[in-house]
Enzyme design. Structure first.
Site, mmCIF file in Angstrom:
data_model
loop_
_atom_site.group_PDB
_atom_site.id
_atom_site.type_symbol
_atom_site.label_atom_id
_atom_site.label_comp_id
_atom_site.label_asym_id
_atom_site.label_seq_id
_atom_site.Cartn_x
_atom_site.Cartn_y
_atom_site.Cartn_z
ATOM 1 N N GLU A 1 8.640 2.723 -1.253
ATOM 2 C CA GLU A 1 8.114 1.487 -0.664
ATOM 3 C C GLU A 1 8.383 0.243 -1.508
ATOM 4 O OE1 GLU A 1 3.961 1.927 0.185
ATOM 5 O OE2 GLU A 1 4.323 3.366 1.780
ATOM 6 N N TYR B 1 2.015 5.102 8.610
ATOM 7 C CA TYR B 1 0.596 5.377 8.785
ATOM 8 C C TYR B 1 0.007 4.717 10.018
ATOM 9 C CZ TYR B 1 0.349 7.018 3.911
ATOM 10 O OH TYR B 1 0.533 7.709 2.743
ATOM 11 N N HIS C 1 7.663 5.434 -8.156
ATOM 12 C CA HIS C 1 6.652 5.191 -7.129
ATOM 13 C C HIS C 1 5.707 4.129 -7.703
ATOM 14 C CE1 HIS C 1 4.291 7.084 -3.615
ATOM 15 N NE2 HIS C 1 3.536 6.084 -4.039
ATOM 16 N N ARG D 1 6.810 16.671 -2.302
ATOM 17 C CA ARG D 1 7.320 15.354 -2.701
ATOM 18 C C ARG D 1 6.447 14.817 -3.833
ATOM 19 N NH1 ARG D 1 6.308 9.617 -0.578
ATOM 20 N NH2 ARG D 1 7.811 8.531 -1.876
ATOM 21 N N GLU E 1 5.693 10.153 4.064
ATOM 22 C CA GLU E 1 4.233 10.050 3.964
ATOM 23 C C GLU E 1 3.634 9.770 5.323
ATOM 24 O OE1 GLU E 1 2.439 7.293 1.113
ATOM 25 O OE2 GLU E 1 4.032 7.760 -0.307
ATOM 26 N N ASN F 1 7.562 6.142 5.242
ATOM 27 C CA ASN F 1 6.112 6.282 5.095
ATOM 28 C C ASN F 1 5.484 5.542 6.256
ATOM 29 O OD1 ASN F 1 6.682 7.503 2.690
ATOM 30 N ND2 ASN F 1 5.718 5.945 1.395
HETATM 31 C C1 GBH Z 1 1.449 4.383 0.508
HETATM 32 O O1 GBH Z 1 1.230 3.038 0.434
HETATM 33 C C2 GBH Z 1 1.788 4.741 -0.885
HETATM 34 O O2 GBH Z 1 3.130 5.144 -1.039
HETATM 35 C C3 GBH Z 1 0.861 5.732 -1.482
HETATM 36 O O3 GBH Z 1 0.998 5.664 -2.859
HETATM 37 C C4 GBH Z 1 -0.547 5.467 -0.998
HETATM 38 O O4 GBH Z 1 -1.469 6.251 -1.669
HETATM 39 C C5 GBH Z 1 -0.572 5.738 0.464
HETATM 40 O O5 GBH Z 1 0.383 4.979 1.134
HETATM 41 C C6 GBH Z 1 -1.909 5.504 1.119
HETATM 42 O O6 GBH Z 1 -2.255 4.154 1.125
HETATM 43 O O7 GBH Z 1 -2.021 -4.420 3.440
HETATM 44 O O8 GBH Z 1 -1.658 -5.846 5.313
HETATM 45 O O9 GBH Z 1 0.203 -5.106 4.008
HETATM 46 C C7 GBH Z 1 0.879 2.414 1.568
HETATM 47 C C8 GBH Z 1 0.321 1.086 1.216
HETATM 48 C C9 GBH Z 1 -0.984 -0.461 2.381
HETATM 49 C C10 GBH Z 1 1.359 -0.410 2.682
HETATM 50 C C11 GBH Z 1 -1.122 -1.174 3.667
HETATM 51 C C12 GBH Z 1 1.232 -1.127 3.947
HETATM 52 C C13 GBH Z 1 0.023 -2.459 5.299
HETATM 53 C C14 GBH Z 1 -1.032 -3.399 5.561
HETATM 54 N N1 GBH Z 1 0.180 0.359 2.414
HETATM 55 N N2 GBH Z 1 0.051 -1.915 3.979
HETATM 56 S S1 GBH Z 1 -1.123 -4.777 4.530
#
Ligand code: GBH
Length: 525
Positions: A190, A333, A144, A99, A408, A331
Site C-alpha cells: 500500500e 476492504y 510494509h 503473507r 488483504e 488489499n
Molecule cells: C491495511 O491498511 C494494512 O495493510 C494493514 O497493515 C492494516 O492492518 C489493515 O489494512 C487493516 O486496516 O482513511 O479515509 O483513507 C489499510 C489502511 C485505512 C487504507 C483506511 C485505506 C481508507 C479510508 N486503510 N483507508 S481513509
C-alpha cells in the site's frame, strides 16, 4: 477396472473444476492460495532484539500522542518469538500460504550504510523453513510501511532519489538469501496509503503535511506525496530489475506490488459523478499501477496537477515498461461513494479529498443519510461485498487480466478486553458474514473469468493496528493483551471449513514436500 479409468472417475467426482456458471462447483482453482496476512511491525515485536535497527514506526510510536491508546509495536503480538506456535495455528486452518513482511531494519539496521544483520537473516530463514515443512508457501512483502530510521535521518527517505539505491540494495539481499525458497515477492505494501498518510495528512511517519491538511511542523501536502510516490515507483522498478536480471530465471518466482484498492461508486448516474469516480481511482490506485505497468501517470493526474506531478525521463519510462510486474496484490476492504467537486461545489473540509491535490472528488460512506453498507468498529470500513467483485473486474479490464492476488481483506471489531475473554468476543458472527460475503464476490469474479490466484485474510491474530493501536481487533484468533495467549474465534473454524470445502482432495493435489516448493508458482510470466 483400469487404474486410469478409476482415476478419471474419481477426478470427476472430487475435483472442483471451475465450471463457469455452475454454482455447485467451486470456482477456486486447485492451486489457489488460501492464507492469512500479517506485517512485521504489527506482529513481530522484539523491536530491539538480535541486532535489529530502529525503524520509522519505532520512532513514531514512541512520540506521545501519535497512537490513540498510547501503545506501540515494541512487543506487538510477539510473533518474532512465537512464530512456531502461530504456524501451528495456520497449519490447523489448512492454509497453503502465509503473507508476511520482512523488517528491513532487522536485515539492514543502517540501510546500505551498515552491514547485514546475520541474526535477522537467520530469523527469516527459520520462519521460511518452518513454513515449507508445513506445506505453506511464503508470500513475502519487502516493506510494509516500516523502513530503517537511518534512511529518514540521512536523506529524508522517500523524498530523496537516494532511496532507490537503498531499496535496490535491500531487495537484492532478500532475493539472494531467501529467493531459493520464496516464490512470491511484493515490493511495497500500500504505497498509496503510506505516502498519503505520511506526506499529505501527516498521520503516519514521517508526519509531514501543510497546515491546511493536518497538524505537522513541516511538509508540503500538495507536492511531497507525489515526490515520495515517484521515488517508490522507481524503487519498485529498480528491485524488479534486479530480480529479473539476477534471480528470476534461476529461482523461478514472481514479483508484484500490493495496492490498497477501494471501490468507488459514483454517488449518482450523472456523467460528472461517473468521471469523478474514475478520477478517484486515478488519484489513488492507478497513480502507481499505470506508471509501473504502462510507464506513465494517468492522463487526468497530469492535467490536473501540472508541475506538482514529477515527470519520468525517457530512461525511467523504458525501465518501467521493461520491468513491470507479474501480478497485482490487492488489499480490498471497503467501498465509498464519490461525488464530483470539479464542476460542482463541495463542502471544503481540509484533507477530505476535495482539493486539486486529491483530484476534486469527495469520498463519502453515505448517500442521503444511508451508509453504503453495515458500519464496523473503524470509521472507514463498511460492509459492501459487491465492491469486491467490482474492483476485481475493474482491474481485470484496465490491466488486461493480469494475475491478481487478494493480499488483504478482513473485518474489525472493537476491543472489549476490559471484560476479559468473553464468549461474545470469540463468537464473531459478523466477521464470518463479512468474509463469506466477500469470498462469494471473489467466486463470482472468478466465474466471470478474472485471473485471481489467491486470498489472504487479514488477519491470523489480533495485532497492532497502526494509529488505532490495540483498540480494534482483526484476528481469526483473539490475543490476550497481557498473556498474549491466542484463542480461536468462530471465524477461524469457519475459514478452516471453507478452505477444506474448496481444496482438492489430497490424492489429486499433493501437499508440498519439504524442499519441493516449486509446485505452486505459475508459469505464465
Ligand atoms: C491495511 O491498511 C494494512 O495493510 C494493514 O497493515 C492494516 O492492518 C489493515 O489494512 C487493516 O486496516 O482513511 O479515509 O483513507 C489499510 C489502511 C485505512 C487504507 C483506511 C485505506 C481508507 C479510508 N486503510 N483507508 S481513509
Amino acid at each position: 477396472m483400469e487404474l486410469s479409468v478409476c482415476f478419471i472417475i474419481l477426478s470427476l467426482l472430487c475435483y472442483p473444476l471451475p465450471l463457469k456458471g455452475n454454482p455447485n462447483v467451486s470456482p477456486f482453482p486447485s492451486n489457489f492460495l488460501f492464507g492469512t496476512a500479517s506485517s512485521s511491525y504489527q506482529f513481530e515485536g522484539a523491536f530491539l532484539s538480535d541486532g535489529k535497527g530502529l525503524n520509522n514506526w519505532d520512532i513514531f510510536t514512541h512520540n506521545p500522542g501519535n497512537i490513540i491508546d498510547g501503545s506501540n509495536g515494541d512487543i506487538a503480538v510477539d510473533h518474532y518469538h512465537r512464530y512456531q506456535e502461530d504456524l501451528d495455528l495456520m497449519q490447523h486452518l489448512g492454509v497453503n500460504s502465509y503473507r508476511f513482511s520482512i523488517s528491513w531494519a532487522r536485515i539492514l539496521p543502517k540501510g546500505r550504510f551498515g552491514s547485514v544483520n546475520k541474526a535477522g537473516i537467520m530469523h527469516y530463514n527459520n520462519l521460511i523453513n518452518t513454513l515449507l515443512l508445513k506445506g505453506i508457501q511464503p508470500f513475502v512483502s519487502l516493506t510494509h510501511y516500516d523502513i530503517p530510521q537511518e534512511l529518514e535521518n540521512r536523506y529524508g527517505a522517500w523524498l530523496s532519489p537516494h532511496v532507490q539505491e537503498d531499496f535496490k540494495y535491500y531487495a537484492d539481499i532478500c532475493f539472494k538469501y531467501f529467493g531459493d525458497r520464496v516464490k512470491y515477492w511484493t515490493t511495497f505494501n500500500e504505497p498509496n496509503v503510506a505516502v498519503i498518510r505520511g506526506y499529505r495528512t501527516g498521520i503516519y511517519p514521517p508526519s509531514r503535511c501543510s497546515s491546511t491538511f493536518g497538524n505537522c511542523t513541516n511538509g508540503d501536502s500538495e507536492k511531497e506525496a507525489f515526490i515520495a510516490a515517484h521515488n517508490i515507483i522507481l524503487s519498485h522498478a529498480a528491485a524488479v530489475d534486479v530480480y529479473r536480471t539476477k534471480y528470476q530465471k534461476q529461482q523461478g518466482g514472481s514479483i508484484g506490488i500490493v495496492m490498497n484498492a477501494a471501490w468507488y461508486e459514483p454517488i449518482s448516474n450523472s456523467l460528472e459523478n461517473k468521471q469523478a469516480a474514475e478520477r478517484a481511482q486515478a488519484f489513488y490506485m492507478n497513480w502507481f499501477l499505470e506508471p509501473i505497468i504502462m510507464g506513465k501517470y494517468p492522463e487526468v493526474m497530469q492535467e490536473i496537477l501540472g508541475s506538482n506531478l514529477p515527470a519520468f525521463s525517457n530512461h525511467d519510462q523504458g525501465k518501467l515498461k521493461s520491468t513491470g510486474l507479474d501480478f497485482i496484490g490487492i488489499n480490498h476492504y471497503t467501498s465509498f461513494y464519490i461525488r464530483d467537486c470539479m464542476f460542482s461545489v463541495c463542502e471544503q473540509k481540509p484533507g477530505a479529498g476535495t482539493s486539486k491535490t486529491e483530484g476534486f472528488v469527495l469520498r463519502t460512506s453515505t448517500k442521503d443519510g444511508v451508509s453504503i453498507g453495515e458500519p464496523t468498529a473503524l470509521d472507514w470500513l463498511y460492509v459492501y461485498p459487491q465492491g469486491m467483485e467490482k474492483i476485481l473486474t475493474y482491474i481485470k479490464e484496465r490491466y488486461n487480466n493480469i494475475p491478481m492476488f487478494i493480499t488483504e481483506n478482513g473485518f474489525c471489531e472493537n476491543d472489549r478486553s476490559g471484560k476479559g475473554l468473553t464468549e461474545e468476543s470469540l463468537n464473531d458472527v459478523k466477521r464470518v458474514e463479512y468474509i463469506s460475503g466477500y469470498l462469494d464476490a471473489i467466486a463470482e469474479a472468478l466465474r466471470k473469468g478474472a485471473d485471481i490466484r489467491g486470498y489472504f485474510l487479514w488477519s491470523l491474530l489480533d495485532n497492532f493496528e497502526w494509529t488505532m493501536g490495540f483498540t480494534v481487533r482483526f484476528g481469526l484468533h483473539h490475543v490476550d493483551s497481557t498473556t498474549l495467549k491466542r484463542t480461536p474465534r468462530t471465524s477461524a473454524t469457519w475459514y478452516r471449513q471453507f478452505i477444506a470445502n474448496h481444496t482438492a482432495p489430497e490424492i489429486l493435489m499433493p501437499k508440498h514436500v519439504s524442499g519441493s516448493h516449486q509446485t505452486q508458482h505459475f508459469n505464465t510470466i
